[in-house]
Design a protein around this motif. Structure first.
Motif, PDB file in Angstrom:
ATOM      1  N   SER A   1      43.645  38.892  31.756  1.00 42.51           N
ATOM      2  CA  SER A   1      42.710  40.181  31.709  1.00 42.51           C
ATOM      3  C   SER A   1      41.853  39.425  32.422  1.00 42.51           C
ATOM      4  O   SER A   1      40.326  39.472  31.855  1.00 42.51           O
ATOM      5  N   ARG A   2      41.883  38.362  33.501  1.00 40.37           N
ATOM      6  CA  ARG A   2      39.975  37.801  33.939  1.00 40.37           C
ATOM      7  C   ARG A   2      39.492  39.055  34.909  1.00 40.37           C
ATOM      8  O   ARG A   2      40.632  39.629  35.619  1.00 40.37           O
ATOM      9  N   GLN A   3      38.261  39.135  34.700  1.00 38.56           N
ATOM     10  CA  GLN A   3      38.179  40.504  35.218  1.00 38.56           C
ATOM     11  C   GLN A   3      36.808  39.503  35.942  1.00 38.56           C
ATOM     12  O   GLN A   3      36.884  39.005  36.787  1.00 38.56           O
TER      13      GLN A   3
ATOM     14  N   ASP B   1      45.586  42.753  39.002  1.00 34.46           N
ATOM     15  CA  ASP B   1      45.465  43.752  39.277  1.00 34.46           C
ATOM     16  C   ASP B   1      45.328  43.750  40.683  1.00 34.46           C
ATOM     17  O   ASP B   1      46.307  44.098  41.581  1.00 34.46           O
ATOM     18  N   GLU B   2      44.433  43.310  41.076  1.00 32.77           N
ATOM     19  CA  GLU B   2      43.876  43.077  43.275  1.00 32.77           C
ATOM     20  C   GLU B   2      45.064  42.106  43.540  1.00 32.77           C
ATOM     21  O   GLU B   2      45.148  42.537  44.394  1.00 32.77           O
ATOM     22  N   MET B   3      44.989  40.534  43.012  1.00 37.35           N
ATOM     23  CA  MET B   3      45.836  39.956  43.409  1.00 37.35           C
ATOM     24  C   MET B   3      47.718  41.349  43.845  1.00 37.35           C
ATOM     25  O   MET B   3      48.113  40.478  44.501  1.00 37.35           O
ATOM     26  N   ALA B   4      48.219  41.968  42.516  1.00 37.27           N
ATOM     27  CA  ALA B   4      48.848  42.783  43.151  1.00 37.27           C
ATOM     28  C   ALA B   4      48.617  43.853  43.809  1.00 37.27           C
ATOM     29  O   ALA B   4      49.452  43.635  45.124  1.00 37.27           O
TER      30      ALA B   4
ATOM     31  N   GLU C   1      47.215  43.680  46.870  1.00 36.15           N
ATOM     32  CA  GLU C   1      46.763  43.224  48.019  1.00 36.15           C
ATOM     33  C   GLU C   1      48.654  42.858  48.105  1.00 36.15           C
ATOM     34  O   GLU C   1      48.488  43.071  50.092  1.00 36.15           O
ATOM     35  N   ARG C   2      49.236  42.948  48.147  1.00 30.50           N
ATOM     36  CA  ARG C   2      50.535  42.469  48.162  1.00 30.50           C
ATOM     37  C   ARG C   2      51.581  43.749  48.246  1.00 30.50           C
ATOM     38  O   ARG C   2      52.898  44.050  48.234  1.00 30.50           O
ATOM     39  N   GLY C   3      50.693  44.677  48.076  1.00 31.62           N
ATOM     40  CA  GLY C   3      51.288  46.646  48.187  1.00 31.62           C
ATOM     41  C   GLY C   3      52.285  46.664  46.525  1.00 31.62           C
ATOM     42  O   GLY C   3      52.752  47.914  47.114  1.00 31.62           O
ATOM     43  N   HIS C   4      51.759  46.101  45.802  1.00 34.67           N
ATOM     44  CA  HIS C   4      52.283  46.866  44.347  1.00 34.67           C
ATOM     45  C   HIS C   4      50.861  47.115  43.411  1.00 34.67           C
ATOM     46  O   HIS C   4      49.776  46.844  43.872  1.00 34.67           O
ATOM     47  N   ARG C   5      51.542  46.928  42.176  1.00 38.53           N
ATOM     48  CA  ARG C   5      51.025  48.123  41.377  1.00 38.53           C
ATOM     49  C   ARG C   5      50.848  47.335  39.601  1.00 38.53           C
ATOM     50  O   ARG C   5      52.251  47.578  39.781  1.00 38.53           O
ATOM     51  N   VAL C   6      50.061  47.528  39.430  1.00 32.35           N
ATOM     52  CA  VAL C   6      49.603  46.687  37.408  1.00 32.35           C
ATOM     53  C   VAL C   6      49.609  47.979  36.739  1.00 32.35           C
ATOM     54  O   VAL C   6      48.411  49.255  37.126  1.00 32.35           O
ATOM     55  N   LEU C   7      50.746  48.179  35.985  1.00 38.18           N
ATOM     56  CA  LEU C   7      50.305  49.448  34.892  1.00 38.18           C
ATOM     57  C   LEU C   7      50.322  48.578  33.621  1.00 38.18           C
ATOM     58  O   LEU C   7      50.936  47.842  33.404  1.00 38.18           O
ATOM     59  N   ARG C   8      48.997  48.639  32.708  1.00 35.45           N
ATOM     60  CA  ARG C   8      49.271  48.215  31.503  1.00 35.45           C
ATOM     61  C   ARG C   8      49.583  48.579  30.435  1.00 35.45           C
ATOM     62  O   ARG C   8      49.075  50.422  30.185  1.00 35.45           O
TER      63      ARG C   8
END
Length: 298
Positions: free
Chosen positions: A126-128, A179-182, A184-191
């Motif tokens: 969770s680094r912002q 979340d931003e890294m994912a 950029e690669r076309g993925h999505r993070v769900l927490r």
């Protein structure tokens, strides 16, 4: 788990999870550990030295493990395992730098299709980005953040005013680096909401792996290096069918919990309407007339 903010986080997660169309591409990741002395808790013995195990007392050396998988199995080349140097909580030795490196090189690089990545909110997850300062920071930090975000501020302003400006201009929701890294690669993070490991399918896979390791860790040497080999062997015994079953089970739990909220919402939305019958009205009117007549006679 029924605290107001936790309930809201759970509903938000369930609402998002219910929108998932292709569960085969939902990736579950997590960290766990294995102790070098981990073995079965009980076994049959005839009390002779020959039938007794040679497991030393204590937990022994520890492996810290990180992995990810979906309904098709473990993500290829995504296993991370290293020897712990401490005896406390394993979270102490996993930091944001190490996890972000694994996330990019071992996970994202090996995802071949657009995926939804479900993870918890561990500190190193969770680094912002552009994290706003708080009243605990000094004035210099407050001014620096405000200027970076195109807000007029300087050291001559009172700290209370600077704190108020930060509150006015910060984003209502945090932006996480992972979340931003994912994205950029076309993925999505769900927490995940806090304390809800039942929504994390990989927990059931960890149980399978630890069970396999315990059954096969019955003789010396009891070392981290041996445990690493057993871990790799156990991971190979986890099939795509195993993963498919735990993902389907997790999906069902999520669906059932969401439907439960739907039912509760419908019940609480219904209004209780009391219909007074004609007979009751007549009785009430008659009684009122009698009381009025009695009063006039007096």
């Amino acid at each position: 788990m029924e605290r107001g903010d936790i309930v809201l986080a759970r509903i938000t997660f369930l609402e998002a999870a219910k929108q998932i169309q292709i569960w085969e591409n939902v990736v579950f990741l997590d960290e766990t550990w294995l102790n070098a002395n981990q073995t079965v808790g009980k076994m049959w013995t005839d009390n002779t030295a020959h039938s007794s195990t040679k497991v030393p007392e204590g937990k022994g050396e520890r492996l810290i493990i990180c992995h990810a998988g979906n309904a098709k199995g473990f993500i290829p080349n995504a296993l991370l395992a290293f020897k712990s140097k401490k005896t406390g909580d394993y979270h102490e030795e996993m930091n944001a730098d190490k996890f972000e490196e694994w996330f990019e090189n071992n996970l994202l690089n090996n995802l071949t299709e657009p995926s939804i990545i479900i993870m918890d909110n561990a500190k190193y997850h969770s680094r912002q980005l552009n994290k706003p300062p708080t009243s605990q920071n000094n004035k210099g930090t407050l001014v620096e953040w405000l200027k970076k975000n195109n807000v007029d501020a300087d050291m001559s302003m009172l700290k209370e005013k600077l704190v108020q400006l930060v509150k006015l201009h910060k984003s209502p929701t945090p932006t996480y680096k992972l979340d931003e890294m994912a994205k950029e690669r076309g993925h999505r993070v769900l927490r995940l909401p806090p304390y809800h490991c039942q929504y994390k399918a990989i927990e059931l896979i960890w149980a399978q792996i630890k069970g396999y390791v315990a059954k096969n860790n019955m003789s010396p040497p009891f070392t981290a290096n041996k445990m690493l080999k057993l871990l790799e062997e156990a991971s190979q015994h986890v099939t795509a069918e195993n993963w498919k079953k735990v993902v389907e089970k997790t999906q069902k739990i999520i669906t059932d919990d969401w439907n439960k909220y739907i039912r509760i919402d419908r019940i609480t939305d219904q209004q209780l309407i009391i219909v007074v019958g004609e007979d009751s009205d007549s009785d009430m009117d008659t009684n009122s007339d009698q009381e009025s007549s009695s009063d006039s006679d007096k």
